[in-house]
Design a protein around this motif. Structure first.
Motif, PDB file in Angstrom:
ATOM      1  N   ILE A 459       8.337 -16.726  -6.372  1.00  0.00           N
ATOM      2  CA  ILE A 459       7.540 -16.269  -5.178  1.00  0.00           C
ATOM      3  C   ILE A 459       6.677 -15.110  -5.253  1.00  0.00           C
ATOM      4  CG2 ILE A 459       9.351 -17.386  -3.583  1.00  0.00           C
ATOM      5  CD1 ILE A 459      10.026 -14.288  -2.831  1.00  0.00           C
ATOM      6  N   TRP A 460       7.098 -14.450  -6.675  1.00  0.00           N
ATOM      7  CA  TRP A 460       6.166 -12.858  -6.578  1.00  0.00           C
ATOM      8  C   TRP A 460       4.758 -13.282  -7.073  1.00  0.00           C
ATOM      9  CZ3 TRP A 460       5.216 -10.521 -11.506  1.00  0.00           C
ATOM     10  CH2 TRP A 460       5.644 -11.151 -12.698  1.00  0.00           C
ATOM     11  N   ASN A 461       4.557 -14.415  -7.330  1.00  0.00           N
ATOM     12  CA  ASN A 461       3.119 -14.865  -7.443  1.00  0.00           C
ATOM     13  C   ASN A 461       2.216 -14.814  -6.166  1.00  0.00           C
ATOM     14  OD1 ASN A 461       4.340 -17.231  -6.428  1.00  0.00           O
ATOM     15  ND2 ASN A 461       2.628 -18.356  -7.327  1.00  0.00           N
ATOM     16  N   GLN A 462       2.926 -15.195  -5.101  1.00  0.00           N
ATOM     17  CA  GLN A 462       2.178 -15.237  -3.759  1.00  0.00           C
ATOM     18  C   GLN A 462       1.334 -14.240  -3.222  1.00  0.00           C
ATOM     19  OE1 GLN A 462       1.678 -17.903  -2.118  1.00  0.00           O
ATOM     20  NE2 GLN A 462       0.887 -17.232  -0.129  1.00  0.00           N
ATOM     21  N   PRO A 463       1.633 -12.912  -3.399  1.00  0.00           N
ATOM     22  CA  PRO A 463       0.960 -11.802  -2.849  1.00  0.00           C
ATOM     23  C   PRO A 463      -0.133 -11.232  -3.826  1.00  0.00           C
ATOM     24  CG  PRO A 463       3.190 -11.235  -2.826  1.00  0.00           C
ATOM     25  CD  PRO A 463       3.285 -12.396  -3.554  1.00  0.00           C
ATOM     26  N   GLN A 464      -0.259 -11.813  -4.977  1.00  0.00           N
ATOM     27  CA  GLN A 464      -1.107 -11.078  -6.187  1.00  0.00           C
ATOM     28  C   GLN A 464      -2.778 -11.590  -5.840  1.00  0.00           C
ATOM     29  OE1 GLN A 464       0.020 -11.132 -10.160  1.00  0.00           O
ATOM     30  NE2 GLN A 464       2.161 -11.668  -9.699  1.00  0.00           N
ATOM     31  N   PRO A 465      -3.154 -12.498  -5.305  1.00  0.00           N
ATOM     32  CA  PRO A 465      -4.467 -12.682  -4.998  1.00  0.00           C
ATOM     33  C   PRO A 465      -5.064 -11.633  -3.877  1.00  0.00           C
ATOM     34  CG  PRO A 465      -3.515 -14.934  -5.157  1.00  0.00           C
ATOM     35  CD  PRO A 465      -2.420 -14.048  -5.020  1.00  0.00           C
ATOM     36  N   ALA A 529      14.109  -6.887  -4.634  1.00  0.00           N
ATOM     37  CA  ALA A 529      13.398  -5.575  -4.309  1.00  0.00           C
ATOM     38  C   ALA A 529      11.902  -5.689  -4.546  1.00  0.00           C
ATOM     39  CB  ALA A 529      14.141  -4.424  -5.329  1.00  0.00           C
ATOM     40  N   PHE A 530      11.985  -6.032  -5.748  1.00  0.00           N
ATOM     41  CA  PHE A 530      10.260  -6.311  -6.201  1.00  0.00           C
ATOM     42  C   PHE A 530       9.539  -7.268  -5.094  1.00  0.00           C
ATOM     43  CE2 PHE A 530       7.209  -8.087  -9.756  1.00  0.00           C
ATOM     44  CZ  PHE A 530       6.249  -7.287  -8.989  1.00  0.00           C
ATOM     45  N   GLU A 531      10.129  -8.251  -4.930  1.00  0.00           N
ATOM     46  CA  GLU A 531       9.286  -9.043  -3.844  1.00  0.00           C
ATOM     47  C   GLU A 531       9.299  -8.744  -2.558  1.00  0.00           C
ATOM     48  OE1 GLU A 531      11.343  -9.910  -6.197  1.00  0.00           O
ATOM     49  OE2 GLU A 531      10.752 -11.829  -7.495  1.00  0.00           O
ATOM     50  N   LEU A 532      10.330  -8.012  -2.246  1.00  0.00           N
ATOM     51  CA  LEU A 532      10.188  -7.357  -0.812  1.00  0.00           C
ATOM     52  C   LEU A 532       9.152  -6.456  -0.892  1.00  0.00           C
ATOM     53  CD1 LEU A 532      13.866  -6.570   0.140  1.00  0.00           C
ATOM     54  CD2 LEU A 532      12.358  -8.020   1.417  1.00  0.00           C
ATOM     55  N   ALA A 533       8.780  -5.509  -1.576  1.00  0.00           N
ATOM     56  CA  ALA A 533       7.682  -4.561  -1.626  1.00  0.00           C
ATOM     57  C   ALA A 533       6.425  -5.115  -1.924  1.00  0.00           C
ATOM     58  CB  ALA A 533       8.064  -3.553  -3.076  1.00  0.00           C
ATOM     59  N   TYR A 534       6.294  -6.430  -2.844  1.00  0.00           N
ATOM     60  CA  TYR A 534       5.095  -6.980  -2.793  1.00  0.00           C
ATOM     61  C   TYR A 534       4.763  -7.849  -1.517  1.00  0.00           C
ATOM     62  CZ  TYR A 534       2.025  -7.662  -6.572  1.00  0.00           C
ATOM     63  OH  TYR A 534       0.708  -7.811  -7.339  1.00  0.00           O
ATOM     64  N   ALA A 598       9.442  -1.677  -9.965  1.00  0.00           N
ATOM     65  CA  ALA A 598       8.225  -1.942  -9.721  1.00  0.00           C
ATOM     66  C   ALA A 598       7.414  -1.550  -8.334  1.00  0.00           C
ATOM     67  CB  ALA A 598       7.868  -3.583 -10.111  1.00  0.00           C
ATOM     68  N   PRO A 599       8.349  -1.489  -7.405  1.00  0.00           N
ATOM     69  CA  PRO A 599       8.055  -1.077  -6.122  1.00  0.00           C
ATOM     70  C   PRO A 599       7.317   0.457  -6.141  1.00  0.00           C
ATOM     71  CG  PRO A 599      10.133  -2.045  -5.714  1.00  0.00           C
ATOM     72  CD  PRO A 599       9.879  -2.038  -7.317  1.00  0.00           C
ATOM     73  N   TRP A 600       7.825   1.107  -6.998  1.00  0.00           N
ATOM     74  CA  TRP A 600       7.350   2.528  -7.112  1.00  0.00           C
ATOM     75  C   TRP A 600       6.057   2.718  -8.030  1.00  0.00           C
ATOM     76  CZ3 TRP A 600       6.644   6.021  -3.812  1.00  0.00           C
ATOM     77  CH2 TRP A 600       6.457   7.537  -4.120  1.00  0.00           C
ATOM     78  N   GLY A 601       6.167   2.386  -9.162  1.00  0.00           N
ATOM     79  CA  GLY A 601       5.352   2.467 -10.180  1.00  0.00           C
ATOM     80  C   GLY A 601       3.904   1.701 -10.039  1.00  0.00           C
ATOM     81  N   LEU A 602       4.396   0.410  -9.791  1.00  0.00           N
ATOM     82  CA  LEU A 602       3.181  -0.809  -9.804  1.00  0.00           C
ATOM     83  C   LEU A 602       2.641  -0.713  -8.426  1.00  0.00           C
ATOM     84  CD1 LEU A 602       1.759  -3.006 -10.938  1.00  0.00           C
ATOM     85  CD2 LEU A 602       3.578  -4.534 -10.253  1.00  0.00           C
ATOM     86  N   LEU A 603       3.683  -0.649  -7.333  1.00  0.00           N
ATOM     87  CA  LEU A 603       3.070  -0.944  -5.975  1.00  0.00           C
ATOM     88  C   LEU A 603       3.119   0.240  -5.296  1.00  0.00           C
ATOM     89  CD1 LEU A 603       5.028  -4.222  -5.388  1.00  0.00           C
ATOM     90  CD2 LEU A 603       2.894  -3.995  -6.465  1.00  0.00           C
ATOM     91  N   ALA A 604       3.592   1.438  -5.270  1.00  0.00           N
ATOM     92  CA  ALA A 604       3.329   2.457  -4.691  1.00  0.00           C
ATOM     93  C   ALA A 604       3.944   2.424  -3.199  1.00  0.00           C
ATOM     94  CB  ALA A 604       2.160   3.316  -4.556  1.00  0.00           C
ATOM     95  N   ASP A 605       5.106   1.626  -3.066  1.00  0.00           N
ATOM     96  CA  ASP A 605       5.792   1.374  -1.893  1.00  0.00           C
ATOM     97  C   ASP A 605       6.026   2.760  -1.048  1.00  0.00           C
ATOM     98  OD1 ASP A 605       7.210   0.502   0.437  1.00  0.00           O
ATOM     99  OD2 ASP A 605       7.713  -1.441  -0.528  1.00  0.00           O
ATOM    100  N   ASP A 606       5.697   3.407  -0.177  1.00  0.00           N
ATOM    101  CA  ASP A 606       5.913   4.446   0.452  1.00  0.00           C
ATOM    102  C   ASP A 606       7.628   4.486   1.178  1.00  0.00           C
ATOM    103  OD1 ASP A 606       5.563   3.000   3.063  1.00  0.00           O
ATOM    104  OD2 ASP A 606       3.764   4.268   3.301  1.00  0.00           O
ATOM    105  N   ARG A 607       7.795   3.574   1.163  1.00  0.00           N
ATOM    106  CA  ARG A 607       9.427   3.418   1.768  1.00  0.00           C
ATOM    107  C   ARG A 607      10.362   3.886   0.466  1.00  0.00           C
ATOM    108  NH1 ARG A 607      10.617  -2.642   3.506  1.00  0.00           N
ATOM    109  NH2 ARG A 607       9.813  -2.777   1.235  1.00  0.00           N
ATOM    110  N   VAL A 608       9.862   4.001  -0.668  1.00  0.00           N
ATOM    111  CA  VAL A 608      10.771   4.171  -1.583  1.00  0.00           C
ATOM    112  C   VAL A 608      11.214   5.650  -1.639  1.00  0.00           C
ATOM    113  CG1 VAL A 608      10.506   4.614  -4.384  1.00  0.00           C
ATOM    114  CG2 VAL A 608       9.769   2.541  -3.483  1.00  0.00           C
TER     115      VAL A 608
END
Length: 728
Positions: A459-465, A529-534, A598-608
């Motif tokens: 599923i982690w392909n879904q948000p990428q576009p 974790a990664f997918e939730l952040a994405y 990945a939620p931090w370095g790649l996606l900068a999720d401010d919940r981290v």
């Protein structure tokens, strides 16, 4: 409303130009040619792992030590294959059983109901649909001495240099007491009428051009051999060898011939393409066997061009000189290197800086040569076949983000256009699963149809576009990006929202999920974790896009985003997923991708929580199975998290660390031994993305240098903080 959007876009563009100009005025002293040429690969002995590629982005020719494709069996067995490949060359055998995706369906409990997924790749239909369509190898070009193929022990002194600034390969070697010189390049011919396969625009023939000079030509002993393969052994998923026998299963027909050229029509089942072999100088072409021919020069030098195109019969043509074609290729390469951003680490005293600069230069070259086509790249690019040539859409960020971050936008637009143009296929997939919007499939050929297997559960392909479209819009400041991809973003977000399940007052990602760390049971996997952040980034971005366009936000998007399940933790660290939180308790769970970073370095999720992420990074570095099946993009992904946590030197060290899946060969390729992949372009793309973000200053404190590490000196040109992740 549209006038307001255009105004906003122009304002963004103006700001981007001001920042870019400030950077250029400060750093305009970079000699880009010097940076590139100091990393030109050179060989003085055969290295089976270091063939060199010349290409134009949609077509590539990989040559061995001779500058052609001699000793292909040795390269295949001991290193990297020698192949000629084009992203327009696909093959599907006749489907006598009329296989349909429904025959590969299995029922899973998903989204609170029973849902069929095409996960059966063991059935006849599943196998056939997984393997087709598949990529088709093109002509092999080599030498023959006294009518026989060369053997490695026949070579004496060898010297080879790839000039990445001009896209030109120079090879010099001793053969039977005589010197042979071969110059090789690749380019694209002028536009012609016609169309490629699967609706891909056809923009002219792809051309291999080479010049051979040797006394062995003049005395008739040395000839140029052409061999057309049948295809690949489809029983092998990754890095199959080409099939050179099975002569009755394909056809090669001479369509025209004159004293300086021959046209050959190739047919493999219904797949058609044309090959024109043209030369300057006196020579004779003869057919030596089925699917084999030989060109003999009547002088000591000959210029040859081999033009390939997705049509059954090439037009009659005349050869250009090698110098003309090489200059056309050089013009394209100089334009590439002068575009976008540049990084110069030449003033550094730390040897890691020189190695990073080498990796950056060669990664840019490889991706420009192999990964700029209307059909998105496979993971092995145009070097060899992997997963039957199909594109893995969960690799979209690694394939395309670097183009945006280095401000070379056109290849990223091509990739996003592929998603936009195949949205009807994604909508049909969503309807089949009872979802809203457009559900992107993971493993696809040029037509976009899903491939059976475990793929539909990823599923982690879904948000990428959405992520890539937003990066492109904000980096370029072009309002046309917002308009061009708005529907794609909306439909992708609608599927994101409808894939969430109501879970006691929160919204969760429930099973079946094959998370990015592909080692867990999909039926037991929930809230990774990664997918939730994405998911959060995707929905948040789609909401922002609708607000900018002055459109109402679907209430379920906001409702589900606000109540999205929290990132899972255990014992003061983030873990791979909530339902199987044994990441740091079970050594078997510390394999594959450490995507809880990945939620931090790649996606900068401010919940981290940075403290929790720091503890997680420490645990990964100390306890992860880095010798096992980790992947080349993991090192840049970890580096981005280290950099965002303030550990710049650690991040740089991770980018150049010598490890089984992070080893950059003499030609810039990164083999992945854990997956039997001799090359792996997502690693190159990830490296470029991480470096661009580090050296742009994205991870630095305001007012601080992007990199302040002893022994490192850097200059950048055209880089700027892209604000390419998270919300503004």
């Amino acid at each position: 409303m549209m006038a307001w959007i255009r105004g906003l876009g122009l304002a963004c563009m103006a700001m981007a130009v001001l920042v870019a100009c400030a950077s250029a005025s400060a750093d305009a002293t970079i000699d880009r040619q010097a940076v590139v040429e100091r990393h030109a690969p050179t060989l003085d002995a055969i290295d089976w792992t270091a063939p060199m590629t010349v290409g134009n982005g949609r077509f590539a020719f990989t040559a061995g030590i001779t500058g052609l494709q001699d000793f292909a069996d040795h390269y295949f067995e001991h290193g990297i294959p020698l192949e000629t490949k084009a992203r327009w060359a696909w093959h599907t055998p006749q489907d006598e059983q009329h296989h349909v995706l429904g025959a590969a369906m299995e029922t899973w409990d998903a989204y609170g109901r029973e849902v069929p997924f095409p996960t059966d790749d063991r059935s006849t239909a599943g196998q056939w649909l997984r393997r087709n369509p598949h990529d088709l190898p093109l002509v092999r070009i080599s030498l023959a001495l006294d009518g026989e193929p060369l053997e490695p022990d026949q070579l004496g002194t060898v010297q080879q240099r790839l000039d990445p600034w001009r896209g030109r390969l120079s090879s010099r070697f001793e053969l039977d007491g005589e010197m042979v010189n071969i110059e090789t390049t690749a380019t694209q011919g002028p536009p012609q009428a016609g169309a490629g396969t699967s609706g891909q625009p056809y923009t002219g023939a792809d051309i291999i051009a080479f010049r051979v000079s040797s006394a062995l030509l003049g005395n008739g002993r040395l000839a140029i051999a052409f061999t057309f393969p049948r295809g690949y052994d489809l029983d092998i998923k990754n890095t199959p060898d080409v099939i050179l026998d099975d002569d009755d299963a394909h056809h090669t027909r001479v369509s025209w011939q004159h004293d300086q050229g021959v046209g050959l029509a190739r047919q493999v089942d219904d797949a058609l393409h044309g090959t024109a072999i043209l030369w300057q100088g006196e020579a004779d072409f003869e057919t030596t066997a089925a699917h084999r021919g030989r060109l003999r020069a009547r002088g000591t030098a000959i210029d040859v061009q081999v033009a390939l195109q997705p049509d059954d019969a090439p037009s009659m043509a005349e050869a250009g000189s090698f110098d003309e074609l090489a200059e056309r290729a050089a013009d394209s390469w100089r334009a590439f290197w002068q575009s976008g951003a540049a990084i110069d680490l030449g003033g550094s005293t730390d040897p890691r800086a020189a190695e990073l600069e080498r990796r950056l230069v060669l990664s840019q070259y490889l991706l420009a040569a192999q990964s700029r086509a209307a059909v998105p790249a496979q993971e092995t690019g145009l070097t060899s076949s992997s997963w039957y040539g199909k594109h893995h859409t969960e690799m979209a960020w690694w394939h395309s983000a670097h183009w945006i971050l280095w401000h070379r936008y056109d290849p990223a637009r091509q990739h996003l256009d592929w998603f936009r143009d195949h949205i009807d296929v994604a909508r049909a997939t969503a309807r089949q699963r009872g979802l809203d919007g457009a559900r992107w499939s993971k493993m696809v050929g040029p037509e976009g149809r899903e491939s059976p297997g475990g793929n539909p559960l990823i599923i982690w392909n879904q948000p990428q576009p959405i992520h890539l479209a937003d990066m492109l819009w904000r980096a370029s400041g072009d309002p046309a990006v917002l308009e061009r991809y708005a529907v794609m973003v909306d439909d992708t977000a609608a599927a994101l929202a409808s894939m969430l399940v109501d879970d006691n007052g929160r919204w969760s990602l429930g099973p079946p999920i094959w998370i990015a760390q592909e080692i867990h049971d999909p039926a037991s996997s929930a809230n990774p974790a990664f997918e939730l952040a994405y998911w959060r980034l995707g929905l948040d971005t789609a909401i922002r896009w609708r607000q900018v366009r002055g459109l109402p936000v679907p209430p379920q998007w906001r409702e589900r985003l606000d109540a999205l399940a929290a990132l899972p933790t255990k014992d003061g660290r983030y873990v791979a997923m909530e339902s199987i939180p044994d990441t740091f308790d079970n050594i078997e769970a510390r394999q594959d991708h450490p995507t809880m970073l990945a939620p931090w370095g790649l996606l900068a999720d401010d919940r981290v929580d940075p403290a929790l992420m720091q503890a997680t990074l420490d645990a990964v570095l100390a306890e992860w199975d880095f010798e096992g099946k980790i992947w080349g993009w993991d090192y840049p992904m970890i580096a981005m998290t280290a950099a965002r946590l303030g550990h710049t030197e650690l991040a740089l060290d991770l980018l150049v660390r010598d490890a089984p899946h992070n080893r950059y060969l003499a030609n810039g390729h990164v083999p992945q031994p854990g997956a039997a992949l001799p090359v792996y372009l997502p690693a190159n793309g990830a490296l470029l993305s991480a470096a661009a973000r580090i050296f742009s200053g994205e991870f630095a404190e305001p007012g601080q240098a992007a990199v302040n590490v002893a022994g490192w000196s850097y200059r950048s040109e055209g880089l700027r903080r892209p604000w390419a992740t998270g919300s503004d």
